[in-house]
Write a protein that holds these residues in place. Structure first.
Motif, PDB file in Angstrom:
ATOM      1  N   ARG A  31      92.006  33.484  71.135  1.00 58.84           N
ATOM      2  CA  ARG A  31      92.617  32.989  69.934  1.00 58.84           C
ATOM      3  C   ARG A  31      91.902  31.947  69.268  1.00 58.84           C
ATOM      4  NH1 ARG A  31      97.418  34.980  70.721  1.00 58.84           N
ATOM      5  NH2 ARG A  31      98.087  32.985  71.687  1.00 58.84           N
ATOM      6  N   GLU A  32      91.672  30.822  70.139  1.00 60.22           N
ATOM      7  CA  GLU A  32      90.992  29.478  69.766  1.00 60.22           C
ATOM      8  C   GLU A  32      89.456  30.072  69.300  1.00 60.22           C
ATOM      9  OE1 GLU A  32      93.940  26.800  72.547  1.00 60.22           O
ATOM     10  OE2 GLU A  32      91.826  26.871  72.988  1.00 60.22           O
TER      11      GLU A  32
ATOM     12  N   LYS B  81      86.415  38.929  65.843  1.00 61.30           N
ATOM     13  CA  LYS B  81      87.730  39.125  66.081  1.00 61.30           C
ATOM     14  C   LYS B  81      87.995  39.518  67.549  1.00 61.30           C
ATOM     15  CE  LYS B  81      88.283  39.446  61.239  1.00 61.30           C
ATOM     16  NZ  LYS B  81      88.018  40.397  60.158  1.00 61.30           N
TER      17      LYS B  81
ATOM     18  N   ALA C 199      94.827  34.702  76.685  1.00 62.20           N
ATOM     19  CA  ALA C 199      95.051  34.813  75.092  1.00 62.20           C
ATOM     20  C   ALA C 199      94.896  33.819  74.202  1.00 62.20           C
ATOM     21  CB  ALA C 199      96.444  35.590  75.200  1.00 62.20           C
ATOM     22  N   ASP C 200      95.466  32.624  74.616  1.00 71.25           N
ATOM     23  CA  ASP C 200      95.045  31.420  73.824  1.00 71.25           C
ATOM     24  C   ASP C 200      93.767  31.040  73.570  1.00 71.25           C
ATOM     25  OD1 ASP C 200      97.891  31.380  73.637  1.00 71.25           O
ATOM     26  OD2 ASP C 200      98.277  29.817  75.053  1.00 71.25           O
TER      27      ASP C 200
END
Ligand code: COA
Ligand code: AMP
Length: 608
Positions: free
Chosen positions: A554-555, A571, A550-551
């Motif tokens: 996002r990055e 997105k 998930a990180d």
């Protein structure tokens, strides 16, 4: 004369057809020949003539006594302002701006990058360049500094003209810091920047490099129109291709004038004094051809709209503009109508629009639901037409100014004069009606279409000419029915179309691949009910990266916004173990699209 006769005239005598259309333009040296085929398969038009674009778009209307007619109506719900500029005022403003640019050394052939929102000054900057024979390159405001830097290095501008800011409904877009960052990143440095200060945000100027729009025009001698050769580039417009580096589409001056002028009557059925509105952005080809040049060359009034189809303030915004400014021909992207339809499914906000004659749609496939909604509620012909940045105007359309042909929903109707459109099989042979294939156009392309890519003739040949010798490869696939109606079904390359914006999945993959934890990636366009397509990323992470997926997602989303810009609308991404590939290692993007479309729908995840 009906469509079949006009098309037949062109088929019989293409040169005669375009020389006759050239009669609608004021020349310095009139053309005696139309086509220059001395470098076939590279073609040029009207090479022996000399002409000036700004003269034809502005000055000639003033000389003809139409100086008091509105040239530009700026309607800006995001700043709550409206402003009318007459042809006489436009001439004065453009001549002064050109004079100031000339005083700072801008001359014929110099490149100037324009990075501005939907304000009349954007059109004035384009026209001032055209007045001097300088070559502008407008960059859409939704691109990030990195994309601007790539364009600076490719076209090496002597100057950049920018606004201090743009205004999106939810935020102010800080243009000036983006310009500063792009110049820092680029190897090439412009001599100077002209900054149009908007009251919503006054930018800090860099001493010695930046000048303010008004101050630098103070006391200058207005500039006259500089004649240029017919094949002199009017502008460069970058567009997405298969690889990350954008392609600099070159627009030749004379063909552009002749062809756009012809389309205004033949396709859009407008002329002197009619109000024409293309709800697009000057950063796209629609904005170049039909917010700025086409309507002005034809002596229309053009609407420059700084707002959205919904939310500024509501889904009635377009209808208010059409009613208030008495728009006769209106042009938008299907995605904008879908946004309106979603908020106003029963068309309750659509008033009677007595001046509106037709609605034109382009930029992406027009879906039947949207066309039906528009036909029902606007009660005017809805005309889907197909074109590309490369051509600059419609390849296929329903030419209302010649004949309103029967509409077949799902088809942008028929080929326009100038275009011999064929559907080819992989071996380059025309296929029979109804058979799907690659859509190609027999060479030469008509006047105004791209003769080459900026500083990249090899890439031009490779991208468009080599695959099907004797043809221009459009990159679209589709078929032609027995009545000669065209159907555009899909792209054959890595271009996707998000909210009418053309984007390269290859460019997005390059951004993702640069993330230190990403070993391999793919970006595909999945079906989106509002935007047509939406990018979806697949990421395989480096073994042992030990990161929370998930990180990383996002990055990656942030990285895309930083490197390409908000326009990428990237997105969504998912982390996967492996990507589906052929035996030779080619990623099966087509299969991934089909699976993703099916799965997103069955999981209720298709964005509405
Ligand atoms: N400058 C800076 N940022 C811009 C911008 C501009 N000129 N135009 C769009 N953006 C940003 C938006 O603010 C948005 O940012 P966000 O992610 O922070 O919200 C992002 O780019 C995506 O914008 P957009 O594609 O406009 O999506 P949206 O969800 O805001 O609006 C629509 C959806 C359908 C209303 C809108 O896409 C639309 O009007 N499309 C028509 C496009 C069009 O006319 N194209 C013409 C080509 S012919
Ligand atoms: P652009 O260069 O941004 O104008 O995008 C051109 C591409 O958009 C075309 O090659 C098509 O893929 C798509 N496109 C434009 N107009 C239409 C249309 N009327 N129908 C289907 N696709 C279209």
């Amino acid at each position: 004369m009906g469509y079949a006769q006009v098309y037949g005239q062109w088929q019989q005598d293409p040169e005669g057809f375009w020389l006759s259309a050239a009669g609608g333009i004021d020349w310095v040296t009139p053309p005696t020949r139309a086509l220059d085929d001395s470098r076939a398969p590279l073609y040029e038009w009207f090479t022996g003539a000399t002409v000036n674009t700004c003269w034809n778009a502005v000055d000639r209307h003033v000389i003809a006594g139409r100086g008091k007619q509105p040239a530009i109506i700026h309607d800006s719900p995001v700043t709550a302002t409206r402003h009318v500029i007459t042809y006489a005022e436009l001439q004065d403003r453009v001549a002064r701006l050109a004079g100031a640019l000339k005083a700072k050394g801008i001359a014929k052939g110099d490149r100037v990058i324009i990075y501005m929102p939907m304000v009349p000054e954007a059109l004035e900057a384009m026209l001032a360049c055209a007045r001097l024979g300088a070559i502008h390159s407008v960059v859409f405001g939704g691109f990030a500094a990195n994309e601007l830097a790539v364009r600076i290095d490719d076209c090496t501008p002597k100057a950049i003209i920018a606004a201090s800011c743009g205004i999106e409904p939810t935020r102010v877009v800080h243009y000036k810091p983006l310009v500063d960052a792009a110049i820092d990143m680029a190897d090439h440095k412009p001599d100077f920047c002209v900054i149009f200060q908007r009251e919503q945000e006054v930018a800090k100027l860099t001493p010695g490099r930046d000048v303010a729009w008004h101050e630098f025009q103070y006391g200058v001698t207005p500039a006259d129109c500089v004649p240029v050769e017919g094949n002199h580039p009017a502008y460069i417009l970058y567009t997405s291709g298969t690889t990350g580096a954008p392609k600099g589409v070159v627009r030749p001056t004379a063909g552009h004038l002749v062809a756009l002028n012809w389309t205004m009557r033949a396709i859009y059925n407008v002329g002197h004094g009619d109000v024409f509105w293309a709800a697009s952005d000057v950063g796209w080809v629609v904005g170049h051809s039909y917010i700025c040049y086409g309507p002005l060359i034809a002596g229309c009034t053009t609407v420059v709209y700084e707002g959205k189809p919904v939310g500024t303030p509501d889904a009635a915004a377009f209808w208010r503009v059409i009613a208030e400014h008495r728009v006769k021909s209106f042009f938008t992207a299907p995605t904008a109508l879908r946004a309106i339809k979603r908020e106003d499914p029963d068309g309750k906000l659509v008033p009677g629009l007595p001046d509106l004659q037709a609605l034109y749609l382009a930029g992406e496939r027009a879906d039947p639901d949207t066309i039906h909604w528009a036909q029902t509620h606007l009660k005017v012909p809805v005309i889907d037409h197909w074109w590309q940045t490369e051509t600059g105007y419609a390849i296929a359309a329903n030419p209302l100014g010649i004949e309103h042909l029967p509409v077949k929903i799902g088809s942008p109707t028929v080929a326009m004069p100038g275009y011999d459109v064929q559907v080819l099989d992989e071996g380059g042979h025309p296929v029979s009606p109804g058979t799907l294939g690659a859509i190609a156009i027999r060479l030469p392309l008509p006047p105004g279409t791209l003769p080459t890519l900026w500083n990249a003739e090899d890439r031009f040949c490779k991208s468009y000419l080599n695959h099907f010798p004797g043809y221009y490869e459009t990159g679209d696939a589709g078929y032609i029915d027995t009545d000669g109606y065209l159907y555009i079904m899909a792209r054959t390359d890595d271009v996707i179309n998000v909210a009418g914006h053309r984007l390269s999945t290859g460019a997005m993959e390059e951004v993702l691949a640069a993330h230190r934890d990403v070993a391999e990636c793919a970006v595909i366009g999945v079906a989106d009910d509002l935007k047509g397509q939406s990018p979806l990323g697949f990421l395989c992470l480096n073994k042992g990266a030990g990161r929370d997926p998930a990180d990383v997602v996002r990055e990656c989303v942030a990285l895309m916004r930083d490197k390409i810009g908000p326009v990428a609308d990237f997105k969504r991404a998912v982390v996967v173990d492996r990507l589906p590939k052929t035996r030779s290692g080619k990623i099966l993007r087509g299969t991934m699209v089909k699976i993703a479309d099916g799965q997103l729908r069955s999981m209720g995840l298709a964005k509405a």
